[in-house]
Design an enzyme around this catalytic site. Structure first.
Site, PDB file in Angstrom:
ATOM      1  N   ARG A 146       0.830  -1.213   0.000  1.00  0.00           N
ATOM      2  CA  ARG A 146       0.000   0.000   0.000  1.00  0.00           C
ATOM      3  C   ARG A 146       0.863   1.261   0.000  1.00  0.00           C
ATOM      4  O   ARG A 146       0.444   2.301  -0.504  1.00  0.00           O
ATOM      5  CB  ARG A 146      -0.914   0.012   1.234  1.00  0.00           C
ATOM      6  CG  ARG A 146      -1.893  -1.138   1.289  1.00  0.00           C
ATOM      7  CD  ARG A 146      -2.712  -1.075   2.565  1.00  0.00           C
ATOM      8  NE  ARG A 146      -3.324  -2.361   2.886  1.00  0.00           N
ATOM      9  CZ  ARG A 146      -4.101  -2.585   3.925  1.00  0.00           C
ATOM     10  NH1 ARG A 146      -4.376  -1.596   4.763  1.00  0.00           N
ATOM     11  NH2 ARG A 146      -4.603  -3.786   4.149  1.00  0.00           N
ATOM     12  N   GLU A 160     -10.899  -1.525  -5.881  1.00  0.00           N
ATOM     13  CA  GLU A 160     -11.441  -0.610  -4.877  1.00  0.00           C
ATOM     14  C   GLU A 160     -10.551   0.612  -4.691  1.00  0.00           C
ATOM     15  O   GLU A 160      -9.347   0.553  -4.933  1.00  0.00           O
ATOM     16  CB  GLU A 160     -11.572  -1.341  -3.538  1.00  0.00           C
ATOM     17  CG  GLU A 160     -12.341  -0.532  -2.494  1.00  0.00           C
ATOM     18  CD  GLU A 160     -12.106  -1.030  -1.085  1.00  0.00           C
ATOM     19  OE1 GLU A 160     -12.998  -0.819  -0.246  1.00  0.00           O
ATOM     20  OE2 GLU A 160     -11.044  -1.607  -0.806  1.00  0.00           O
TER      21      GLU A 160
END
Length: 482
Positions: A100, A171
């Site tokens: 991330r 997403e």
């Protein structure tokens, strides 16, 4: 590069794409034309947009967990278990924290350590490090659509690898995966990076491949007023549609008051249809996130919270619901606990499938107020951008016109203070610089004053603190101890 809400040319996209694919060695394995052929051979049961369209048509709420571990075989085993034992309709791959933050070196070390220890030493699936081939191993081992769930401000390489790997849902967004997740990343930069992601998905669409896009609705997760999350969701939906995305799922995180949550789900879809009306052939669906705040440590009580979220999703007619587990208060759940959360959710949804929350004055009042607030925010965003929603969004955050409570980003004003009213609906104790009319401001003041009167105290910051911890202590509204 100047930020505008304008569809990128293919030449501009391909120029930046050369740089993106060089960020980590696995990028060299991405072949767009070959990926198109791979997607064309996927069975319909693995295409998220098809499953969501079917659910919307049949008025069914699908269930999906969160899940991800470091190693390929173990990740497949986990997802198979959740599909078979948990009865999940849709499956995720939750990405690890190193990925991330684009820290692929540490992710690689985590993979090696996981192999040595014989268990996952990462809190998710490091898809970039594993690469296209490994992603396809996961896809081919399952019989349900796969979504990438992460929390990445710069998610470009992750998108390239997972989409080429056969995932059919992605997403996040330039706001929802920045403001709640990062401190020092500028909004302008993440909007540009996510324009790339949306242009990539639009490019797949131009070649006949359906990839669903899902902005992250809950934002910071706790006591986020519906109009705040709606504004962010609709902005991210508009930015995606401009780049050619055709399948969009807008999300909302449970606040806890049934009437307000159902009103929020209904108003989100109605508002989105209105704001996205200029874009042809966009399929809109909704996702409801079960309670994202603190959970009770007691598992029986946790199941109560999960079941309440399941009931709300069903009565609000969400297209899908993201489930929680009875281990939320204790850290990473076991696969058994994850499956239990899924099954309890499925049971409640099946029981409520043929029921609806009848329209009443309270429901209509909530819907109308949410719509008013959202439109007042979005109107000001467009005004600040002189009609350009991307530029307006950057300026709106600078002015506090867009503001997310409890967010770590230094680009977020942080002036909002939400608190529950006497019925547990989330109101604005302090609305900061949100551009609300006097009518809206007075509505929230009156609701909180009514609670203060019943509790014998003035509405204040202690209410906010009490409400944050209330569900973990077995209540919805944080009442003073008697």
């Amino acid at each position: 590069m100047e930020l505008k809400n304008e569809k990128w040319s293919l030449d501009k996209f391909k120029e930046i794409r050369e740089e993106v694919l060089q960020q980590w060695p696995t990028g060299k394995d991405v072949d767009f034309e070959e990926a198109i052929e791979y997607h064309n051979n996927l069975p319909e049961e693995q295409i998220m947009a098809e499953k969501l369209a079917e659910a919307k048509e049949e008025d069914v709420t699908l269930i999906q967990p969160r899940a991800g571990v470091a190693l390929i075989d173990e990740h497949i085993e986990l997802l198979k278990f959740l599909r078979e034992e948990g009865q999940a309709d849709l499956l995720p791959s939750t990405i690890d924290s190193y990925t991330r933050q684009n820290n692929y070196e540490e992710a690689e070390a985590g993979i090696e350590e996981s192999r040595e220890e014989g268990r996952s030493m990462l809190n998710g699936f490091p898809a970039v490090n594993h690469g296209v081939k490994a992603c396809r191993e996961v896809v081919e081992a399952l019989d349900a659509p796969l979504q990438v769930r992460h929390g990445t401000p710069d998610a470009r390489l992750l998108a390239e690898i997972t989409l080429a790997g056969g995932f059919t849902d992605y997403e996040g967004g330039g706001l929802s995966y920045n403001i709640p997740y990062a401190k020092n990343v500028s909004i302008e930069q993440t909007l540009l990076d996510w324009q790339y992601v949306d242009r990539l998905i639009g490019y797949y669409e131009e070649n006949g491949i359906k990839i669903n896009r899902e902005p992250f609705g809950p934002l910071t997760g706790t006591l986020v007023p519906p109009s705040v999350s709606h504004s962010v969701a609709i902005i991210e939906g508009l930015l995606a549609a401009e780049q050619g995305v055709k399948n969009i799922t807008l999300g909302y995180g449970q606040c806890g008051n049934l009437v307000q949550d159902v009103a929020a789900l209904q108003s989100l879809e109605e508002l989105a249809e209105e704001y996205l009306a200029d874009y042809e052939d966009v399929m809109l669906t909704t996702v409801f996130h079960q309670w994202m705040g603190g959970f009770p440590q007691d598992e029986a009580q946790a199941f109560g919270v999960i079941s309440w979220g399941a009931a709300t999703a069903a009565l609000g007619k969400a297209t899908k619901v993201i489930t929680k587990t009875p281990h939320e208060a204790m850290g990473v759940p076991t696969k058994e606990a994850n499956a239990e959360g899924l099954r309890s959710t499925k049971q409640v949804i099946n029981m409520l499938r043929d029921q609806s929350l009848l329209s009443n004055d309270k429901l209509e009042e909530e819907k109308e107020m949410i719509k008013q607030e959202t439109k007042q925010i979005l109107d000001r965003v467009f005004e600040l951008g002189n009609g350009d929603v991307a530029q307006g969004t950057v300026r709106a955050f600078e002015a506090g016109v867009l503001d997310v409570p409890f967010a770590p980003s230094k680009y977020n004003a942080g002036n909002l203070l939400p608190a529950r009213d006497d019925d547990g609906a989330v109101r604005f104790l302090n609305h900061g610089n949100l551009p609300f009319s006097d009518e809206v401001v007075e509505f929230h003041q009156e609701k909180l004053e009514a609670r203060g009167k019943s509790e014998g105290r003035e509405p204040n910051f202690q209410m906010v603190i009490d409400d944050i911890y209330a569900i973990g202590k077995g209540r919805l509204v944080g009442r003073p101890r008697s």
